[in-house]
Design a protein around this motif. Structure first.
Motif, short mmCIF file in Angstrom:
data_model
loop_
_atom_site.label_atom_id
_atom_site.label_comp_id
_atom_site.label_asym_id
_atom_site.label_seq_id
_atom_site.Cartn_x
_atom_site.Cartn_y
_atom_site.Cartn_z
N UNK A 199 0.82 -1.21 0.00
CA UNK A 199 0.00 0.00 0.00
C UNK A 199 0.85 1.26 0.00
N UNK A 200 1.84 1.28 -0.87
CA UNK A 200 2.71 2.45 -1.01
C UNK A 200 2.28 3.20 -2.26
N UNK A 201 1.95 4.47 -2.10
CA UNK A 201 1.49 5.28 -3.22
C UNK A 201 2.56 6.31 -3.55
N UNK A 202 3.12 6.19 -4.74
CA UNK A 202 4.09 7.19 -5.20
C UNK A 202 3.39 8.01 -6.27
N UNK A 203 3.11 9.25 -5.97
CA UNK A 203 2.39 10.06 -6.96
C UNK A 203 3.32 10.45 -8.10
N UNK A 204 2.71 11.05 -9.12
CA UNK A 204 3.49 11.34 -10.33
C UNK A 204 4.65 12.29 -10.01
N UNK A 205 5.68 12.13 -10.77
CA UNK A 205 6.93 12.89 -10.68
C UNK A 205 7.64 12.75 -9.34
N UNK A 206 7.37 11.68 -8.65
CA UNK A 206 8.17 11.37 -7.46
C UNK A 206 9.47 10.72 -7.93
N UNK A 207 10.57 11.16 -7.37
CA UNK A 207 11.86 10.58 -7.73
C UNK A 207 12.34 9.69 -6.60
N UNK A 208 12.69 8.48 -6.95
CA UNK A 208 13.20 7.54 -5.94
C UNK A 208 14.63 7.20 -6.31
N UNK A 212 16.90 2.58 -0.86
CA UNK A 212 15.79 3.04 -0.03
C UNK A 212 15.04 1.84 0.57
N UNK A 213 14.39 2.12 1.68
CA UNK A 213 13.47 1.14 2.26
C UNK A 213 12.21 1.91 2.63
N UNK A 214 11.08 1.44 2.14
CA UNK A 214 9.81 2.10 2.45
C UNK A 214 8.88 1.06 3.09
N UNK A 215 8.23 1.45 4.17
CA UNK A 215 7.33 0.53 4.88
C UNK A 215 5.96 0.43 4.24
N UNK A 216 4.97 0.04 5.02
CA UNK A 216 3.60 -0.13 4.51
C UNK A 216 2.79 1.16 4.69
N UNK A 230 17.25 6.71 2.17
CA UNK A 230 16.06 7.02 2.98
C UNK A 230 15.46 5.73 3.54
N UNK A 231 15.19 5.75 4.82
CA UNK A 231 14.48 4.63 5.47
C UNK A 231 13.16 5.20 5.96
N UNK A 232 12.09 4.80 5.31
CA UNK A 232 10.78 5.36 5.65
C UNK A 232 9.93 4.25 6.26
N UNK A 233 9.42 4.52 7.45
CA UNK A 233 8.64 3.52 8.17
C UNK A 233 7.24 3.36 7.61
N UNK A 234 6.36 2.77 8.40
CA UNK A 234 4.99 2.54 7.97
C UNK A 234 4.09 3.71 8.39
N UNK A 235 2.99 3.87 7.68
CA UNK A 235 2.02 4.95 7.94
C UNK A 235 2.69 6.32 7.90
N UNK A 236 3.38 6.57 6.81
CA UNK A 236 4.11 7.84 6.65
C UNK A 236 3.54 8.59 5.46
N UNK A 237 3.44 9.90 5.60
CA UNK A 237 3.06 10.74 4.46
C UNK A 237 4.18 11.74 4.23
N UNK A 238 4.65 11.79 3.00
CA UNK A 238 5.63 12.83 2.62
C UNK A 238 4.90 13.76 1.66
N UNK A 239 4.69 14.98 2.10
CA UNK A 239 3.90 15.92 1.30
C UNK A 239 4.70 16.40 0.09
N UNK A 240 4.03 17.16 -0.77
CA UNK A 240 4.60 17.44 -2.09
C UNK A 240 5.92 18.23 -2.03
N UNK A 241 6.75 17.91 -2.98
CA UNK A 241 8.01 18.61 -3.23
C UNK A 241 8.96 18.60 -2.02
#
Lengths: 464, 117
Positions: A199-208, A212-216, A230-241
């Motif tokens: 359930x990871x949503x990467x919106x358009x123009x996101x650069x990865x 990296x490690x991304x949680x749920x 980047x180590x991103x845990x679960x239930x995280x929101x990274x806002x635009x830009x």
């Protein structure tokens, strides 16, 4: 071989100040709890049993590890007094040790290992005594060594003691940058240096940018840059830009828009500079804030309605249940199997009788018509472990990974949404239907779908 | 907030000592005071060594002050930022907008060494 893990409060005072309420053995390293690394290592060493000993509260660790069935190793727990020495601890746990070789991991000691290596013969052949030791932790062995299968070249072990936030950050970075392949880490990894959860949503123009490690349950909004490092845990929101690089974002954290998080640790509204050790509690929720885990048990009104419905059904079905069950049991139409399921309450489990009724007689048909096979489940609705309608409960053996990883939308019910929608049970499709409704349900839908589920159960199956 | 003029160099440099917190409660005071300080000098140093906390409103106020100083053909420079306050400047990228110095004397000196606008 057995393993004893000893943690004392004095080993992790630094951690309590930064992450109050989080047991140090559960602190995530690259999204994998610290204790899991220790368990994996002790299994590679050849341990058949593991005892976790602490002078503090370890109920969270117990809830997480339980008896170790997830790893195929027996895990038990014990308490000690802060002042007790190692010899006293061993004496108190002499029944567990019972003449076997014991590996003792004391303090917040992390031992680098390689999942492909076999450490059994090496550890079996080592003489008793300290293998590694410092002021805050040590690794030692007791018991008689075995000469059989002694290895010519001993495997490389590099222990690290977690004694400050900087060390924690460095260790996480080292695993991410250099040792990803050495460990079993959570998430999908279709390519090297990249682990992504569900359930990871990467919106358009996101650069990865790897590694990296991304949680749920993570949402990365438009124009953000994630990585490298980047180590991103679960239930995280990274806002635009926003940019997150060489940083650790702990579970349940919101990173506001157009921020630059570089070489930092973000945990809720706490921002930590691991290099200096300084931390700042942010007061602006639009910059950095904690996210409350989304409740999937519904609104309070919805829960009360489920409880009232269950109580009403119990009153209605009690008499038929008491009258029909003995007859059906005697005639062999009523068969039960006790299964342990994950509860709606996070981390809890419930033991339910799964009943199957064969429609061989009118009485059996009446029992099915009245859904008496689910009668005992209704009591679990009253104490909030089940909903009247929800997902099909997931048994512990079947879905421990799913639940432990905080998958949103798990709301087990007496009746399932997929039953209501008439999907074949226990299939991938029925899981999706259950999940969809668990997330998008409301009271009206629940009432309607409960009626549908009851109706479908009556006339569709010869055996329930 | 204490303001004084440094006249040790050829041009007067205003030094404002920011203390305690700058947040939504007092950011407007800073903006108003800054407009008055500009009448004495368009080159100003914010001495942040006594600044303990700043939130986004405070940060907005400081950026507003910078804008006003630039409009007055001067500059606003920061000195003595503590590690906690630096964190805010860092993650919001505000660090890139300002010239920062370890103490107010080096910030004052920078106006004559590098040349103010």
């Amino acid at each position: 071989m057995k393993t004893i893990i000893i943690t004392k409060k004095s080993d992790y005072t630094w951690l309590r100040d930064i992450f109050p309420g989080l047991h140090p053995l559960l602190i995530p390293l690259c999204n994998k709890p610290f204790i899991e690394y220790l368990i994996d290592f002790s299994i590679l060493v050849g341990s058949s049993g593991l005892r976790i000993i602490s002078d503090g509260v370890i109920s969270d660790v117990e809830n997480f590890c339980e008896h170790g069935s997830q790893w195929g190793v027996e895990i038990s727990y014990a308490n000690i007094l802060p002042s007790e020495s190692l010899s006293k601890v061993l004496e108190k746990n002499s029944r567990f040790c019972s003449g076997e070789r014991i590996m003792i991991i004391s303090g917040l000691l992390f031992i680098h290992y390689n999942k492909r290596s076999d450490y059994r013969s090496f550890f079996a052949s080592l003489p008793p005594g300290e293998i590694f030791g410092c002021s805050n932790g040590n690794l030692s062995l007791t018991g008689v060594p075995s000469e059989l299968g002694k290895q010519e070249t001993p495997p490389l072990l590099s222990p690290v003691v977690l004694d400050c936030i900087g060390q924690y950050y460095e260790l996480s970075n080292e695993i991410l940058h250099h040792r990803l392949a050495d460990y079993v880490l959570p998430g999908y990894s279709n390519e090297a240096e990249c682990f992504i959860g569900r359930n990871v949503v990467l919106q358009k123009s996101v650069t990865v940018i790897k590694p990296i490690i991304i949680g749920n349950n993570v949402q990365i909004f438009t124009g953000s840059v994630i990585g490298p490092g980047a180590i991103i845990g679960s239930n995280v929101i990274v806002d635009r830009e926003s940019t997150v690089s060489e940083s650790i974002v702990m579970d349940n954290t919101f990173i506001g828009e157009q921020l630059e998080v570089d070489k930092k640790i973000a945990a809720g509204n706490l921002l930590i500079d691991p290099e200096s050790g300084y931390s700042l509690t942010m007061e602006d929720p639009h910059l950095l804030s904690g996210i409350k885990s989304k409740g999937i048990s519904g609104s309070p009104f919805q829960r009360v309605t489920h409880g009232l419905t269950a109580a009403w059904m119990i009153m209605l079905l009690l008499l038929p249940y008491l009258l029909l069950k003995p007859f059906l049991k005697l005639s062999g139409c009523w068969k039960t199997e006790k299964i342990v399921y994950h509860s709606m309450k996070h981390g809890k489990k419930i033991s339910l009788n799964r009943v199957s009724i064969e429609k061989q007689s009118i009485l059996a048909s009446i029992a099915v018509f009245l859904s008496l096979d689910r009668f005992t489940w209704l009591f679990w609705v009253l104490n909030g472990h089940l909903a009247i309608i929800g997902c099909s409960p997931v048994s512990v053996s079947q879905g421990i990974q799913i639940i432990n990883n905080n998958t949103a939308g798990y709301r087990p019910g007496v009746f399932s949404y997929s039953e209501a929608e008439d999907w074949p049970q226990n299939t991938f499709d029925s899981d999706i239907v259950d999940h969809y409704y668990a997330v998008h349900s409301n009271l009206i839908k629940d009432i309607f779908l409960t009626q549908k589920a009851l109706f479908n159960r009556i006339h569709h199956e010869d055996k329930i | 907030m204490i303001f004084h003029l440094d006249t040790s160099s050829e041009k007067a440099i205003g030094i404002a000592e920011l203390q305690g917190r700058i947040d939504a409660n007092n950011c407007n005071d800073l903006k108003k005071s800054f407009s008055q300080w500009l009448q004495y000098s368009s080159n100003i140093v914010f001495d942040c060594s006594g600044l303990e906390f700043i939130d986004s409103s405070g940060l907005g106020a400081i950026v507003d002050c910078l804008r006003k100083a630039l409009e007055a053909h001067g500059d606003l420079r920061l000195s003595g930022l503590g590690p906690k306050v630096s964190l805010i400047f860092e993650i919001t990228k505000a660090k890139k907008l300002f010239s920062m110095y370890p103490d107010s004397s080096s910030a004052v000196a920078s106006f004559s060494l590098l040349g103010s606008v």
